[in-house]
Design an enzyme around this catalytic site. Structure first.
Site, short mmCIF file in Angstrom:
data_model
loop_
_atom_site.label_atom_id
_atom_site.label_comp_id
_atom_site.label_asym_id
_atom_site.label_seq_id
_atom_site.Cartn_x
_atom_site.Cartn_y
_atom_site.Cartn_z
N TYR A 33 -29.56 -7.18 0.82
CA TYR A 33 -30.70 -7.42 1.71
C TYR A 33 -31.07 -6.16 2.47
CZ TYR A 33 -27.69 -7.66 5.92
OH TYR A 33 -26.83 -7.37 6.95
N ARG A 52 -32.13 2.91 0.45
CA ARG A 52 -30.83 2.21 0.55
C ARG A 52 -30.81 0.98 -0.35
NH1 ARG A 52 -28.91 0.69 6.41
NH2 ARG A 52 -30.41 -0.99 6.13
N LYS A 147 -25.30 -3.00 1.17
CA LYS A 147 -25.81 -3.97 2.15
C LYS A 147 -25.80 -5.37 1.54
CE LYS A 147 -29.10 -4.23 5.97
NZ LYS A 147 -28.08 -4.53 6.97
N GLU A 179 -17.58 0.19 12.69
CA GLU A 179 -18.98 0.00 13.12
C GLU A 179 -19.10 -1.37 13.77
OE1 GLU A 179 -21.68 -0.26 9.71
OE2 GLU A 179 -20.04 -1.08 8.52
N LEU A 203 -21.76 0.98 6.70
CA LEU A 203 -23.11 1.00 6.14
C LEU A 203 -23.83 2.26 6.65
CD1 LEU A 203 -25.18 -0.80 4.51
CD2 LEU A 203 -26.14 -1.33 6.74
#
Ligand code: PDD
Length: 280
Positions: A33, A52, A147, A179, A203
């Site tokens: 996504y 990405r 992702k 993260e 990411l």
């Protein structure tokens, strides 16, 4: 008022936006996504999100569901059809719908869906006050650079944060912060911005990428390395970045005040720089 959502080539009222129970996104989290911010009806960092996306598709060996031009047209259409001034567009691509079988199905078209969410991104009161985060163990898989829609660990982390009265959870692995559950993590020490280097462990945030560009342009020093929660408690400032929050000041980590409990000057400057670019 009902939103208009996108499902496999059709724009329909959200009540009619439906996919199969056999969709592999639903059964296996076999999909990826993107979340692209919208400010003043304009897409923010769209090209970076698409770069990405292309990488995520390649890494999970999934074909494009449509051409890049069609995907961009869909994003623009969604903004228009929903009169979206500020917020974001969520889009998801899965390996399509087929009887349950782990290996890739043959001759199945990917599923592509999208919807909008309105949200105040620029005049966000959280950004004026600053937010708090807690730390939790990072229990995710080893390919966080993709992702993926496999978000159970972030869901549990965000819920733990919510139950602790915090805005976000910073995930910790081998004693270092990786993260946030849906954001990248930063501290500021002696005027230097410190954030973990890119790898399979995190990411590659599009907001992070824009921030690096802006920081370099304006002479803000950046250091790419992992930091510990203890270092974060003792930092001058802390913040997070994401398409859904841009640059968000953090004033408390694990109930310890950071930077005197106020958004710091470096964070404020970076947020302003980001907003200025997004609004123009
Ligand atoms: N999340 N790290 C993780 C694990 C994320 O899920 C996100 C974004 C980021 C920041 O990436 P970007 O700056 O490109 O938004 C970092 C989105 C916003 C979400 O899942 O809603």
């Amino acid at each position: 008022m009902s939103r208009v959502v996108y499902v496999n080539g059709s724009y329909v009222p959200e009540e009619q936006g439906k996919i199969s129970i056999f969709d592999r996104g639903f059964l296996f989290a076999d999909g990826i996504y993107e979340v692209t911010a919208v400010v003043k009806g304009k897409l923010v960092d769209y090209d970076a999100h698409m770069e990405r996306l292309e990488r995520s598709l390649r890494e999970i060996r999934l074909e494009w569901p449509c051409s890049k031009e069609e995907l961009k047209a869909m994003h623009l259409d969604m903004v228009k059809r929903n009169s979206l001034d500020e917020g974001w567009i969520y889009m998801q691509i899965t390996r399509g719908s087929a009887d349950r079988d782990f290996k890739f199905p043959k001759g199945v078209k990917p599923t592509l869906i999208a919807f909008t969410q309105a949200k105040k991104l620029v005049d966000n009161p959280d950004a004026v006050r600053g937010v708090s985060v807690i730390t939790v163990p990072d229990i995710r898989w080893a390919r966080r650079d993709i992702k993926s829609v496999m978000l159970l660990a972030p869901v549990l982390g965000k819920q733990a944060a919510y139950e602790a009265g915090a805005f976000e959870a910073w995930m910790v692995e081998d004693g270092k912060v990786t993260e946030g559950t849906s954001s990248n993590a930063y501290i500021v020490k002696d005027g230097k911005v410190i954030t973990r280097e890119l790898s399979n462990s995190i990411l590659a945030g599009c907001t992070r990428r824009a921030l690096f560009r802006l920081a370099k342009e304006k002479g803000v020093t950046l250091e790419e390395r992992a930091f510990t929660p203890d270092e974060a408690y003792a930092a001058d400032e802390a913040f997070l970045t994401s398409a859904s929050n841009f640059v968000m000041p953090i004033v408390e980590i694990d109930s310890k005040r950071v930077g005197g409990g106020q958004p710091g000057p470096v964070t404020r400057k970076l947020r302003e720089m980001f907003l200025e670019e997004a609004m123009n």
